[in-house]
Design an enzyme around this catalytic site. Structure first.
Site, PDB file in Angstrom:
ATOM      1  NE  ARG A 144      -3.404  -2.370   2.901  1.00 48.28           N
ATOM      2  CZ  ARG A 144      -3.069  -3.480   3.580  1.00 48.28           C
ATOM      3  NH1 ARG A 144      -1.866  -3.577   4.142  1.00 48.28           N
ATOM      4  NH2 ARG A 144      -3.929  -4.463   3.719  1.00 48.28           N
ATOM      5  CE1 TYR A 187      -6.623  -7.736  -6.236  1.00 47.89           C
ATOM      6  CE2 TYR A 187      -6.654  -8.765  -4.077  1.00 47.89           C
ATOM      7  CZ  TYR A 187      -6.502  -7.640  -4.867  1.00 47.89           C
ATOM      8  OH  TYR A 187      -6.236  -6.425  -4.295  1.00 47.89           O
ATOM      9  CG  HIS A 235      -6.185  -8.961   2.086  1.00 43.94           C
ATOM     10  ND1 HIS A 235      -6.537  -9.535   0.885  1.00 43.94           N
ATOM     11  CD2 HIS A 235      -5.952  -7.646   1.821  1.00 43.94           C
ATOM     12  CE1 HIS A 235      -6.514  -8.611  -0.064  1.00 43.94           C
ATOM     13  NE2 HIS A 235      -6.161  -7.464   0.485  1.00 43.94           N
ATOM     14  CG  HIS A 248      -4.912   0.223  -3.766  1.00 44.59           C
ATOM     15  ND1 HIS A 248      -4.176   0.150  -2.606  1.00 44.59           N
ATOM     16  CD2 HIS A 248      -5.910  -0.688  -3.611  1.00 44.59           C
ATOM     17  CE1 HIS A 248      -4.707  -0.745  -1.786  1.00 44.59           C
ATOM     18  NE2 HIS A 248      -5.746  -1.271  -2.379  1.00 44.59           N
ATOM     19  CE  LYS A 290      -7.237  -1.058   4.845  1.00 42.33           C
ATOM     20  NZ  LYS A 290      -7.528  -0.282   3.615  1.00 42.33           N
ATOM     21  NE  ARG A 313      -2.981  -3.910  -1.076  1.00 42.16           N
ATOM     22  CZ  ARG A 313      -2.485  -4.733  -0.143  1.00 42.16           C
ATOM     23  NH1 ARG A 313      -1.173  -4.946  -0.085  1.00 42.16           N
ATOM     24  NH2 ARG A 313      -3.289  -5.334   0.714  1.00 42.16           N
TER      25      ARG A 313
END
Length: 275
Positions: free
Chosen positions: A126, A255, A246, A220, A151, A223
């Site tokens: 990120r 994805y 995640h 992003h 995060k 990413r």
């Protein structure tokens, strides 16, 4: 002159929609929403669902959001908690092709800028994670990058490409960065400061027109491309989840809808029509 205002970052037009929904609720019961019981509110929301057919209808959502904001301002947390949660519409990410990534990584004039784009894609970071990277987070011997938890609430290591190892060693030797891997301007006190997300946006804006595609390239998106390309190369979902940091596997499953996997090859019927 009318003074503009906002609550929790909401624009005046959005707030007007919320206030309009609250007014409908007040007119429905002919009393202030502040005085209504939980049962009254649930009945009204049921009425909205039936009237507008679906809970994802804009009017229904704005009623929920308006009540949530109003009860938060009035400190009525109990009523705010009982309101139903509205799931956000899940949009599939846009990704770059491998050839587009190659062209983007070659586009910048300066090595530092090429490395910034290369790490965003090659490590799947990120923007703020790249900005926070310290020199001590880079392990050239083990070819890993340490990403401190923020995060997702979990520390993680991601692999460092041999291509990035060569480039980073040359960059560190010539530019001698201090503390942060990529430095920005120092603070007023002379303390080192890391690269900013605005700086990353500027680098991408300066180079995205050079790759010959109409996609609006963002940090992003690199990413997203990292995750999609790894899936296409055969990485498993659990490993991909760990690399992306995640918190939940459901986020990683997105994805699967983007990647062109051999087991689920997609094609147009037009390709078969003239065979």
């Amino acid at each position: 002159m009318t003074q503009s205002f906002s609550i929790n970052g909401k624009a005046p037009s959005t707030l007007n929609n919320y206030l309009r929904c609250l007014a409908h609720l007040a007119l429905h019961y002919k009393q202030s929403p502040e005085t209504l019981s939980v049962e009254n509110i649930e009945d009204y929301l049921y009425f909205c669902q039936k009237q507008h057919l679906t809970p994802s209808e804009s009017f229904f959502k704005h009623t929920i959001f308006g009540l949530r904001a109003a009860y938060k301002v009035m400190g009525m947390e109990a009523k705010r908690v009982v309101l139903p949660q509205i799931k956000r519409d899940q949009k599939l990410p846009t990704v770059l092709s491998q050839q587009e990534v190659k062209r983007l990584l070659k586009a910048p004039k300066y090595l530092k800028h090429r490395l910034i784009l290369g790490i965003l894609y090659g490590c799947g970071l990120r923007s703020y994670e790249l900005c926070d990277l310290k020199l001590s987070d880079i392990d050239f011997d083990r070819r890993t990058v340490f990403i401190a938890k923020k995060k997702g609430k979990v520390d993680r290591y991601v692999p460092l490409s041999v291509h990035l190892v060569r480039g980073l060693k040359k960059y560190i030797e010539t530019e001698n960065p201090y503390l942060y891997l990529f430095n920005s301007q120092v603070t007023k006190d002379g303390n080192p400061r890391g690269l900013t997300t605005n700086g990353i946006r500027w680098i991408i804006k300066e180079n995205r027109s050079k790759i010959g595609c109409n996609k609006k390239v963002t940090a992003h998106m690199l990413r997203h491309s990292f995750a999609t390309h790894l899936l296409e190369y055969g990485i498993d979902l659990v490993s991909l989840k760990e690399l992306l940091g995640h918190a939940h596997i459901e986020m990683t499953l997105t994805y699967l809808h983007v990647a062109n996997l051999p087991s689920k090859a997609k094609f147009s019927p037009l390709d078969k029509l003239y065979v």
